[in-house]
Structures are given as structure tokens and as C-alpha cells.
Design an enzyme around this catalytic site. Structure first.
Site, PDB file in Angstrom:
ATOM      1  N   ARG A  73       0.862  -1.193   0.000  1.00 17.89           N
ATOM      2  CA  ARG A  73       0.000   0.000   0.000  1.00 17.89           C
ATOM      3  C   ARG A  73       0.889   1.229   0.000  1.00 17.89           C
ATOM      4  NH1 ARG A  73      -4.440   0.337  -1.773  1.00 17.89           N
ATOM      5  NH2 ARG A  73      -5.294  -1.357  -0.510  1.00 17.89           N
ATOM      6  N   GLN A  97      -7.555  -8.553  -8.223  1.00 12.17           N
ATOM      7  CA  GLN A  97      -7.546  -7.119  -8.555  1.00 12.17           C
ATOM      8  C   GLN A  97      -6.128  -6.656  -8.914  1.00 12.17           C
ATOM      9  OE1 GLN A  97      -9.932  -4.281  -7.852  1.00 12.17           O
ATOM     10  NE2 GLN A  97      -8.760  -2.804  -6.694  1.00 12.17           N
ATOM     11  N   ARG A 102       2.187  -7.229  -9.101  1.00 19.28           N
ATOM     12  CA  ARG A 102       2.490  -6.586  -7.814  1.00 19.28           C
ATOM     13  C   ARG A 102       2.573  -7.589  -6.671  1.00 19.28           C
ATOM     14  NH1 ARG A 102      -2.873  -3.351  -5.563  1.00 19.28           N
ATOM     15  NH2 ARG A 102      -4.343  -5.078  -5.703  1.00 19.28           N
ATOM     16  N   HIS A 184       1.164   2.430 -10.606  1.00 20.43           N
ATOM     17  CA  HIS A 184       0.216   2.937  -9.596  1.00 20.43           C
ATOM     18  C   HIS A 184       0.943   3.808  -8.567  1.00 20.43           C
ATOM     19  CE1 HIS A 184      -3.032   3.000  -6.753  1.00 20.43           C
ATOM     20  NE2 HIS A 184      -3.730   2.053  -7.356  1.00 20.43           N
ATOM     21  N   ASP A 228     -11.779   8.630  -7.958  1.00 19.73           N
ATOM     22  CA  ASP A 228     -11.277   7.429  -8.641  1.00 19.73           C
ATOM     23  C   ASP A 228     -11.656   7.573 -10.117  1.00 19.73           C
ATOM     24  OD1 ASP A 228     -10.333   4.978  -9.331  1.00 19.73           O
ATOM     25  OD2 ASP A 228     -11.604   3.819  -7.960  1.00 19.73           O
ATOM     26  N   GLU A 290      -1.537   7.860 -11.822  1.00 19.61           N
ATOM     27  CA  GLU A 290      -1.079   6.554 -12.287  1.00 19.61           C
ATOM     28  C   GLU A 290      -1.079   6.504 -13.814  1.00 19.61           C
ATOM     29  OE1 GLU A 290      -3.980   3.945 -10.441  1.00 19.61           O
ATOM     30  OE2 GLU A 290      -4.103   5.266  -8.720  1.00 19.61           O
TER      31      GLU A 290
HETATM   32  O1  LIG Z   1      -6.723  -1.426  -3.069  1.00 23.32           O
HETATM   33  P1  LIG Z   1      -6.000  -1.656  -4.373  1.00 23.32           P
HETATM   34  O2  LIG Z   1      -6.319  -2.993  -4.983  1.00 23.32           O
HETATM   35  O3  LIG Z   1      -4.523  -1.438  -4.239  1.00 23.32           O
HETATM   36  O4  LIG Z   1      -6.536  -0.577  -5.387  1.00 23.32           O
HETATM   37  C1  LIG Z   1      -6.431   0.773  -5.117  1.00 23.32           C
HETATM   38  C2  LIG Z   1      -7.083   1.591  -6.231  1.00 23.32           C
HETATM   39  O5  LIG Z   1      -6.359   1.396  -7.420  1.00 23.32           O
HETATM   40  C3  LIG Z   1      -6.776   2.190  -8.548  1.00 23.32           C
HETATM   41  O6  LIG Z   1      -6.468   3.527  -8.334  1.00 23.32           O
HETATM   42  C4  LIG Z   1      -8.241   1.996  -8.840  1.00 23.32           C
HETATM   43  O7  LIG Z   1      -8.730   2.933  -9.789  1.00 23.32           O
HETATM   44  C5  LIG Z   1      -9.077   2.089  -7.590  1.00 23.32           C
HETATM   45  O8  LIG Z   1     -10.417   1.702  -7.893  1.00 23.32           O
HETATM   46  C6  LIG Z   1      -8.522   1.225  -6.482  1.00 23.32           C
HETATM   47  O9  LIG Z   1      -9.305   1.377  -5.324  1.00 23.32           O
END
Ligand SMILES: O=P(O)(O)OC[C@H]1O[C@H](O)[C@H](O)[C@@H](O)[C@@H]1O
Length: 314
Positions: A73, A97, A102, A184, A228, A290
Site C-alpha cells: 500500500r 484485482q 504486484r 500505480h 477514482d 497513475e
Molecule cells: O486497493 P487496491 O487494490 O490497491 O486498489 C487501489 C485503487 O487502485 C486504482 O487507483 C483503482 O482505480 C481504484 O479503484 C482502487 O481502489
């Protein structure tokens, strides 16, 4: 000190120092002029970038997991081969996700350093750190979720002027594959209420906070709540995106072949809900800008490569 470290040699200008530490899990580099960078092999995540005075330029959560148990994070996590989740895209629908880059252990491929011949009174040495990931080194579970043959090289280049991070992804297999890529980047700022982002004017964006509506940006972007957004800057990738704070330039982001820019700040409520986001007030001190290619899919045929990079300066 690891053998990879570059020691100063009497009579030669000072060279960058490169170290591998934390039981071979981190690579750091320091320039003779004082700037530094630190990269975790887990995710090839840049976790620190400091200017010559030692000021940290990236935001990293106090609760970020740096032991490989969770994506980091903060810093610069690398998003590949999918941005977010893509339930309707069969080939990547099973991936977590933001994909697996990563969350995978990258290999340190080595460093190279350079110095401008015109350097006289002070050193302008720079250093490039290369990291590799390929289907051959992915864990079995990930291979099962995304069975394509690829190799990726991620290069982190530290200069006295800034930090560049660039990726080259090659399809080494017999099947074509689709992918998305995103750097990111969590930029550290002092006060989110004083931040303006320019370079996105008159650009279309997808607002993920309000049901993925398509909107159009007028003027600079200011952050006053959860944000976002996926922008495709109207000015194209060669125009900088600039973050100002209280009217002064804080960061400039140059993109190479990365046509989209995500702007993200979780604000108070979302930050409160993230176990690895600390301090909870930290949303006031970060803005994610990003650079990526995420609005559409990049299709790579056998032997094709995709290359994308950003350069951050202040
Ligand atoms: O919590 P993560 O999986 O690291 O994602 C963190 C963020 O990443 C990007 O910026 C996306 O647009 C967001 O929708 C998401 O919440």
C-alpha cells in the site's frame, strides 16, 4: 555489502552505490548527489524515492505489508496484466484485482550506471536497476490463472533530476494475449486540499465513484472527496501531467506510450476501511497519479512487445 555494490575508486568521480539488503529482498541505490531509491523484489515495488536532502517523494502506508503477504500500500505498485478486475474478459477474469505483477517475486537482473561526459564541478551520475518476471518464474497457482508465456523487464532509473520507471512486456508464447499496464504511483504531498492537477483539462474520464459514468474535465483537477477516475488526456501522452501544491509545482509526470492516467484518493471513509492504510489521516498526504494503458486492451501477438514508461520529476 553485496558484490553488486559499486564502490568509489580513487581518482574516478563518485559512483552510485547499489545495495541488496533485507535478506536479498530489497535493492537500493544512492547517487553521489544524495538522491536515493529503494525497490522491493516483491512486486518490483518502488517503496522509497528521496531527493538529495533526504525528503521522501512517495507515500507509503505505515501499515504496508513489505513481507510479500499482500500487495504494497504505497510507493509504486505495478499493475499487470489487468487493471482492477475484468469479470467480462475471459482470459483475465480469474485474476486478483490489478493482476499478479504486484504480488509476484521479481528477479534483480542488475544495474548499470552512467555519467555525462560534460560533468565537471558536480557529479550527475545516474543508475538504472533492472528487474525481471516471466511465466517461467511465476508460482503454479498464478500460472493456472493466466496460462500465457511472457517475459517482463522493469527498469527503475534514478537521476539527479527524477525517477523513471519503464516496463517492456514480450509475448514469448504461441498464443496471443491481451493485457493492461499501470504504474500505480502514490505521490507524497503535504495537504490534499491545496493540490491541483493540470494537464487533464478538456479530457474525457470515467468516474468510478459514480457508476463508471463518462464525464469531461473542465479546468484543473482538485480533490475534495473520494476520487477514482480514469482519464485519457486530450493532449496525448507526450504532454506532462503536473501536480501543484499551494500554487508551486510539486511533481511533473511525463509518459511514454501510456495513454491513460488514473487519479485516485480514497478520502476518509475508504481509507478507514483499508486495513493496511495508516495513518487513517494519510489520505491528506497522498495522491495517486497513475500512468497506464488501461481503457482498452493491448493485444500482443507471438513475439510482440509492449513498452511503456513514466518519468517523475519535482
Ligand atoms: O486497493 P487496491 O487494490 O490497491 O486498489 C487501489 C485503487 O487502485 C486504482 O487507483 C483503482 O482505480 C481504484 O479503484 C482502487 O481502489
Amino acid at each position: 555489502m553485496h558484490p553488486a555494490a559499486l564502490a568509489s575508486t580513487p581518482g574516478l568521480p563518485p559512483q552510485p552505490q547499489v545495495n541488496i539488503s533485507h535478506a536479498n529482498s530489497r535493492v537500493s541505490a544512492v547517487l553521489p548527489t544524495g538522491e536515493s531509491v529503494e525497490v522491493l523484489l516483491f512486486g518490483a515495488t518502488v517503496i522509497s524515492w528521496k531527493d538529495r536532502a533526504g525528503n521522501e517523494k512517495l507515500w507509503l502506508s505505515d501499515a504496508a505489508k513489505l513481507d510479500g503477504s499482500k500487495a504494497v500500500r504505497g510507493g509504486i505498485p505495478l499493475v499487470f496484466p489487468v487493471f482492477g478486475t475484468a469479470p467480462d474478459h475471459a482470459a483475465t477474469s480469474k485474476l486478483p484485482q490489478h493482476g499478479f505483477a504486484r504480488n509476484s517475486k521479481w528477479e534483480f537482473l542488475g544495474k548499470s550506471s552512467s555519467e555525462s561526459a560534460s560533468s565537471t564541478s558536480h557529479s550527475d551520475a545516474s543508475v538504472k536497476l533492472d528487474f525481471g518476471l516471466s511465466s517461467a518464474t511465476l508460482d503454479e497457482k498464478t500460472k493456472g490463472l493466466w496460462p500465457y508465456t511472457f517475459s517482463a523487464i522493469y527498469s527503475v532509473t534514478l537521476t539527479p533530476e527524477g525517477l523513471s520507471t519503464g516496463i517492456v512486456i514480450t509475448n514469448d508464447g504461441k498464443e496471443p494475449f491481451d493485457c493492461q499496464v499501470l504504474l500505480h504511483t502514490y505521490l507524497r504531498i503535504n495537504d490534499i486540499t491545496k493540490v491541483k492537477i493540470t494537464g487533464l483539462e478538456d479530457s474525457k474520464y470515467i468516474d468510478k465513484v459514480v457508476g463508471a459514468q463518462t464525464k469531461s474535465q473542465s479546468g484543473a483537477v482538485t480533490i475534495t472527496g473520494e476520487t477514482d477516475r480514469v482519464y485519457t488526456p486530450a493532449k496525448g501522452p507526450s504532454s506532462p501531467v503536473v501536480v501543484t501544491e499551494g500554487g508551486s509545482n510539486a511533481f511533473s509526470i511525463m509518459r511514454d506510450n501510456l495513454k491513460d492516467v488514473v487519479v485516485w484518493n480514497p478520502w476518509a471513509e475508504k481509507a478507514a476501511g483499508m486495513g493496511d492504510f495508516e495513518p487513517k489521516s494519510g489520505f491528506k498526504n497522498m495522491i495517486c497519479v497513475e500512468a497506464g494503458s488501461v481503457r482498452s486492451w493491448t493485444s500482443l501477438e507471438t513475439g510482440d512487445a509492449f513498452e511503456g514508461a513514466q518519468t517523475l520529476s519535482y
